[in-house]
Design a protein around this motif. Structure first.
Motif, PDB file in Angstrom:
ATOM      1  N   ALA A 137      46.314  30.842 -28.421  1.00 41.59           N
ATOM      2  CA  ALA A 137      47.425  30.124 -27.778  1.00 41.59           C
ATOM      3  C   ALA A 137      48.757  30.518 -28.409  1.00 41.59           C
ATOM      4  O   ALA A 137      49.739  30.783 -27.698  1.00 41.59           O
ATOM      5  CB  ALA A 137      47.202  28.617 -27.899  1.00 41.59           C
ATOM      6  N   ASP A 138      48.812  30.555 -29.723  1.00 39.75           N
ATOM      7  CA  ASP A 138      50.064  30.898 -30.409  1.00 39.75           C
ATOM      8  C   ASP A 138      50.497  32.332 -30.085  1.00 39.75           C
ATOM      9  O   ASP A 138      51.689  32.594 -29.878  1.00 39.75           O
ATOM     10  CB  ASP A 138      49.902  30.748 -31.922  1.00 39.75           C
TER      11      ASP A 138
ATOM     12  N   VAL B 179      58.757  24.685 -19.558  1.00 37.53           N
ATOM     13  CA  VAL B 179      59.518  23.537 -20.052  1.00 37.53           C
ATOM     14  C   VAL B 179      58.709  22.257 -19.886  1.00 37.53           C
ATOM     15  O   VAL B 179      58.632  21.411 -20.790  1.00 37.53           O
ATOM     16  CB  VAL B 179      60.870  23.432 -19.319  1.00 37.53           C
ATOM     17  N   ARG B 180      58.074  22.127 -18.747  1.00 49.72           N
ATOM     18  CA  ARG B 180      57.306  20.912 -18.461  1.00 49.72           C
ATOM     19  C   ARG B 180      56.191  20.689 -19.471  1.00 49.72           C
ATOM     20  O   ARG B 180      55.912  19.549 -19.871  1.00 49.72           O
ATOM     21  CB  ARG B 180      56.728  21.013 -17.049  1.00 49.72           C
ATOM     22  N   TYR B 181      55.566  21.768 -19.926  1.00 51.00           N
ATOM     23  CA  TYR B 181      54.453  21.639 -20.863  1.00 51.00           C
ATOM     24  C   TYR B 181      54.880  21.771 -22.321  1.00 51.00           C
ATOM     25  O   TYR B 181      54.044  21.727 -23.219  1.00 51.00           O
ATOM     26  CB  TYR B 181      53.391  22.692 -20.552  1.00 51.00           C
ATOM     27  N   GLY B 182      56.183  21.925 -22.564  1.00 47.08           N
ATOM     28  CA  GLY B 182      56.662  21.917 -23.935  1.00 47.08           C
ATOM     29  C   GLY B 182      56.586  23.249 -24.645  1.00 47.08           C
ATOM     30  O   GLY B 182      56.668  23.296 -25.873  1.00 47.08           O
ATOM     31  N   LEU B 183      56.457  24.357 -23.913  1.00 50.40           N
ATOM     32  CA  LEU B 183      56.434  25.674 -24.552  1.00 50.40           C
ATOM     33  C   LEU B 183      57.840  26.212 -24.795  1.00 50.40           C
ATOM     34  O   LEU B 183      58.055  27.015 -25.701  1.00 50.40           O
ATOM     35  CB  LEU B 183      55.642  26.663 -23.693  1.00 50.40           C
TER      36      LEU B 183
ATOM     37  N   ARG C  84      54.272  35.811 -27.194  1.00 45.56           N
ATOM     38  CA  ARG C  84      54.472  37.032 -26.421  1.00 45.56           C
ATOM     39  C   ARG C  84      55.031  36.787 -25.025  1.00 45.56           C
ATOM     40  O   ARG C  84      55.217  37.743 -24.254  1.00 45.56           O
ATOM     41  CB  ARG C  84      53.132  37.755 -26.267  1.00 45.56           C
ATOM     42  N   LEU C  85      55.288  35.549 -24.659  1.00 48.11           N
ATOM     43  CA  LEU C  85      55.696  35.215 -23.300  1.00 48.11           C
ATOM     44  C   LEU C  85      56.854  36.078 -22.796  1.00 48.11           C
ATOM     45  O   LEU C  85      56.797  36.650 -21.700  1.00 48.11           O
ATOM     46  CB  LEU C  85      56.094  33.734 -23.214  1.00 48.11           C
ATOM     47  N   GLU C  86      57.906  36.132 -23.564  1.00 50.67           N
ATOM     48  CA  GLU C  86      59.083  36.880 -23.126  1.00 50.67           C
ATOM     49  C   GLU C  86      58.803  38.383 -23.079  1.00 50.67           C
ATOM     50  O   GLU C  86      59.277  39.083 -22.177  1.00 50.67           O
ATOM     51  CB  GLU C  86      60.292  36.576 -24.017  1.00 50.67           C
ATOM     52  N   GLU C  87      58.034  38.863 -24.050  1.00 50.85           N
ATOM     53  CA  GLU C  87      57.670  40.281 -24.047  1.00 50.85           C
ATOM     54  C   GLU C  87      56.948  40.652 -22.748  1.00 50.85           C
ATOM     55  O   GLU C  87      57.170  41.723 -22.180  1.00 50.85           O
ATOM     56  CB  GLU C  87      56.780  40.583 -25.245  1.00 50.85           C
TER      57      GLU C  87
ATOM     58  N   PRO D 210      56.462  29.934 -31.164  1.00 53.14           N
ATOM     59  CA  PRO D 210      55.839  29.853 -32.490  1.00 53.14           C
ATOM     60  C   PRO D 210      56.034  31.139 -33.299  1.00 53.14           C
ATOM     61  O   PRO D 210      56.115  32.238 -32.745  1.00 53.14           O
ATOM     62  CB  PRO D 210      54.353  29.642 -32.166  1.00 53.14           C
ATOM     63  N   GLU D 211      56.127  30.971 -34.600  1.00 55.65           N
ATOM     64  CA  GLU D 211      56.111  32.115 -35.508  1.00 55.65           C
ATOM     65  C   GLU D 211      54.659  32.415 -35.840  1.00 55.65           C
ATOM     66  O   GLU D 211      53.904  31.517 -36.232  1.00 55.65           O
ATOM     67  CB  GLU D 211      56.890  31.793 -36.775  1.00 55.65           C
ATOM     68  N   ILE D 212      54.240  33.664 -35.692  1.00 59.53           N
ATOM     69  CA  ILE D 212      52.838  33.994 -35.911  1.00 59.53           C
ATOM     70  C   ILE D 212      52.668  34.877 -37.152  1.00 59.53           C
ATOM     71  O   ILE D 212      53.537  35.682 -37.490  1.00 59.53           O
ATOM     72  CB  ILE D 212      52.230  34.698 -34.676  1.00 59.53           C
ATOM     73  N   THR D 213      51.564  34.680 -37.828  1.00 59.93           N
ATOM     74  CA  THR D 213      51.243  35.484 -39.021  1.00 59.93           C
ATOM     75  C   THR D 213      50.086  36.432 -38.749  1.00 59.93           C
ATOM     76  O   THR D 213      49.759  37.257 -39.593  1.00 59.93           O
ATOM     77  CB  THR D 213      50.870  34.557 -40.199  1.00 59.93           C
ATOM     78  N   HIS D 214      49.448  36.278 -37.573  1.00 60.43           N
ATOM     79  CA  HIS D 214      48.357  37.157 -37.166  1.00 60.43           C
ATOM     80  C   HIS D 214      48.722  37.777 -35.821  1.00 60.43           C
ATOM     81  O   HIS D 214      48.982  37.055 -34.849  1.00 60.43           O
ATOM     82  CB  HIS D 214      47.041  36.385 -36.999  1.00 60.43           C
TER      83      HIS D 214
END
Length: 776
Positions: free
Chosen positions: A455-456, A527-531, A461-464, A683-687
């Motif tokens: 999920a994270d 926006v509706r789901y808080g992403l 990656r959404l914008e990418e 989110p900031e991801i580390t993996h």
């Protein structure tokens, strides 16, 4: 005497724009609709099986004057209360007033109609019924005879039969002359059309497309009964006639009054409260009796008068069903929503997904696969648990299987929510990400952790994947960029796909737009789901593009198209959609925009008012409204229903949810765990995740590289052109996704990682070598 057969039959349905829909709340298994002021499709014994095309009336004087009520067009629809589907329809003509009351029995599979004709003493009503038993227009048979000393009009086909009986107030037969015929050749309407009066009295017709007609006194009660034989249908009809119309009417009102007491309405202006009450009734009407929890998308066939479809919208769509269940939860109808979840658990496929759409028993109709439909039931389970409505429904297996499908097939969907194109879509991805987060709360250990990792990564990656900047369209509209309608799925494995052509369905001529020239309203779900936050610059810019390209201001408020170039709607001249057309505005998108407005700090009241005025004669919300210049001869007016399905249960659900969301101050269907995890921030991801479907070319320095595969494998890997080669085995996450973490966090920008796989089950090497670049 046998009625002449028709040489040709082109049997269509009644208009999709219903005045009202209804059913009882008892054990009766019958649903009715009304359009153009008459009864149209009746469904029995399930909400997905239509049995007639229509039951209307001709008013005539037997001297050459005649008028068909459905063509008269001057009528009013009344309900005792907005939430009580006991229907009075009053037709007016200079020579007469005709009042029709429609009410189902609570306990028998019978619809009662009370009719009264006032005015010119020479006039008489004639009932005219077009049979479609089993949804089949070609193999019906019709008869006129007597049954136990009573005149009766019958029809039969396969396992279904109907009987149309009529009584005077004294309890004696009301039928005078009767006839049956084949539509287009020997039916009652053709008789009047050719002779100006009733001249035929055939007693049998078919097999084929048949109609039944009977002359009535100025006041009578009709009973239309359904059964597995003509005798059983007649017995039910006669029994109901002797219960009395007023008694049946009172029982219908009492039953719906009792049901509505459990609905708690938020504070709203009176007219909107009335619309909310009506919408709640519409949802309840579309629920089946045999398959508890199953609800069809609409008791209508889009552009029915031009359609021969066996399916129409009287099918179950998983997405529509969960959207509706969300409205039920908002209303406090938790047990109804629990039944929806049970039905969904029963119809989940072995690999974890749900069918694109299906008959109530679970048989597929269309064959598409949509990722959001694999995700929505997980959100329903989570929402029920949040309101303490899950109780004893075990969901872990359902959730695990759904997340397994999402993890293995996402972020790509075979079809977007509009059932047209494959790729990566913001609405679909929003629902899938939310399902992974909400679903993780039902799981534990490594399975839970992997669902959240996935999920994270998708959220990050959404914008990418879906946002483009500095395109010719962006420069033209003065924005940095915007979210695309859909990104071709090969974007996940190589660059340069944003400029690929994406076919737009339902168009006679494809406009030839590339992916980065197509925009939809779907990103509002982020926006509706808080992403993402309502004031995120990507959202704001995309909104500007949407309002320029997709928004239409009508006399009844603003409405939005699904996407630019859409072809699902009437043609420019107003003729019916026939596989091609021109997309129109959707009231449910006005509701979605209202939810965004709420999150942007506005009062969404204006959006509710707009939806409430885009309704038909009986107050029902349509799938689409006409948004071009008026075409009076086709009854098309800006901001009012077009010929698509009405009611659309999803539209009523969206209206209901916006009413309750306004009271809460945030979307009533916002997934709680998802909101708590992201609160609108990327989110900031580390993996960095590679696979199963997404193959990034770059990963961020300092991050671990997680390889995710659909089968167990030994990962053979090295760095900087195959130096320091190592082998590491994958392990199952519990979702049939097999992962291994490559410890590359110490690599610097500019270094590379190479890898391939030895597939353990197949005992063979992958024939491709992969490489990722470390970047800042």
């Amino acid at each position: 005497m046998q009625a002449p057969q028709a040489a040709f039959s082109h049997s269509t349905w009644a208009p999709a724009g219903k005045d009202i829909v209804g059913t009882s709340l008892g054990s009766s298994r019958l649903w009715f609709t009304a359009a153009e002021g008459i009864v149209t499709e009746i469904y029995y014994p399930r909400v997905d099986i239509p049995q007639i095309r229509d039951l209307g009336f001709i008013i005539a004087d037997d001297k050459g004057f005649w008028v068909e009520l459905r063509r008269l067009g001057n009528y009013r629809v009344n309900l005792p209360k907005p939430y009580v589907p006991a229907v009075e329809i009053v037709h007016r003509h200079p020579r007469f007033t005709f009042t029709l009351k429609i009410c189902p029995s609570q306990h028998r599979d019978v619809l009662l109609l009370h009719c009264q004709l006032e005015g010119d003493a020479d006039l008489r009503p004639y009932a005219l019924l077009s049979s479609r038993l089993g949804g089949d227009a070609e193999n019906n048979q019709a008869f006129y005879s007597e049954h136990n000393g009573r005149k009766i009009l019958w029809a039969m086909q396969g396992p279904f039969s109907l009987a149309l009986m009529a009584n005077r107030e004294t309890g004696v037969d009301a039928w005078k002359r009767c006839s049956v015929g084949c539509i287009g050749e020997s039916d009652g309407w053709q008789d009047f059309n050719r002779h100006g009066r009733m001249t035929w009295e055939y007693d049998s017709a078919g097999p084929g497309s048949v109609a039944l007609m009977g002359e009535l006194p100025n006041q009578a009660t009709l009973a239309l009964g359904f059964g597995t034989s003509m005798g059983s249908a007649a017995t039910l009809a006669i029994s109901t006639l002797f219960e009395g119309f007023s008694g049946i009417w009172d029982k219908q009102c009492c039953a719906w009054e009792a049901w509505f007491k459990n609905c708690h309405l938020p504070d709203l202006p009176h007219d909107l409260q009335q619309k909310l009450a009506l919408s709640s009734m519409v949802l309840k009407v579309h629920e089946d009796r045999t398959f508890c929890g199953a609800m069809v998308a609409s008791l209508a066939i889009p552009w029915g008068e031009d359609s021969q479809s066996r399916g129409g919208y009287h099918l179950v769509w998983c997405r529509d069903l969960v959207e509706t269940a969300g409205a039920l939860v908002a209303m406090g109808s938790v047990e109804d929503a629990r039944n929806v979840l049970r039905y969904l658990i029963a119809t989940q496929q072995a690999d974890g997904h749900w069918l694109q759409n299906q008959w109530l028993g679970g048989k597929a109709f269309w064959q598409g696969i949509q990722l959001d439909e694999a995700a929505f039931p997980v959100l329903l389970a989570s929402a029920l648990r949040e309101c303490k409505g899950l109780v004893d429904i075990p969901c872990t297996d359902m959730v695990t299987r759904a997340l397994r499908f999402i993890a293995r097939e996402g972020p790509v969907t075979g079809q977007d929510r509009w059932e047209e194109d494959s790729g990566v879509n913001t609405f679909t991805l929003s629902v899938a990400i939310a399902a992974l987060v909400e679903g993780s709360t039902f799981l534990d250990g490594e399975t839970r952790e992997f669902a959240l990792l996935l999920a994270d990564n998708w959220n990050a990656r959404l914008e990418e994947w879906t946002f483009v900047a500095d395109t010719s369209l962006a420069r033209q509209l003065g924005v940095t960029g915007y979210y695309m309608r859909i990104t071709p799925d090969d974007m996940l494995v190589h660059d340069g796909t944003h400029s690929e052509h994406v076919l737009i369905k339902n168009r006679a001529f494809d406009p030839g737009l590339s992916a980065d020239e197509q925009i939809a309203t779907d990103f509002l779900q982020l926006v509706r789901y808080g992403l993402r936050r309502a004031d995120d610059s990507h959202i704001i810019d995309s909104l500007k593009v949407v309002d320029r390209l997709l928004k239409t201001d009508t006399p009844n408020g603003s409405v939005w198209h699904r996407y630019n170039g859409d072809g699902y709607g009437e043609h420019e001249d107003g003729s019916a959609f026939d596989g091609t057309g021109c997309g129109r505005g959707w009231p449910l998108l006005t509701g979605e925009r209202g939810h965004y407005a709420l999150l942007a700090g506005e009062d969404p009241l204006s959006y509710l008012k707009a939806m409430a005025t885009m309704t038909g004669t009986g107050g029902l919300l349509p799938e689409q409204v006409w948004d071009s210049a008026p075409i009076p001869e086709r009854h098309l007016n800006p901001g009012k229903p077009s010929g698509s399905a009405m009611p659309l249960v999803w539209a009523h659900s969206e209206f209901i949810k916006l009413c309750y969301s306004r009271a809460l101050g945030y979307p009533v269907d916002r997934p709680i765990a998802t909101w708590n995890r992201y609160r609108g921030k990327r989110p900031e991801i580390t993996h960095d995740l590679w696979g199963p479907r997404y193959h990034p070319r770059n990963i961020q320095a300092g991050n671990v590289l997680t390889i995710a595969l659909k089968a167990p494998a030994r990962v053979h890997w090295g760095i900087n052109s195959w130096k320091d080669v190592q082998d590491m085995n994958t392990k199952n996450t519990g979702l049939d996704v097999y992962v291994v973490e490559l410890p590359v966090a110490g690599l610097k920008a500019g270094e590379t990682v190479q890898f391939t796989f030895y597939w353990l089950d197949q005992e063979k090497w992958e024939d491709t070598e992969y490489e990722v670049l470390i970047t800042e």
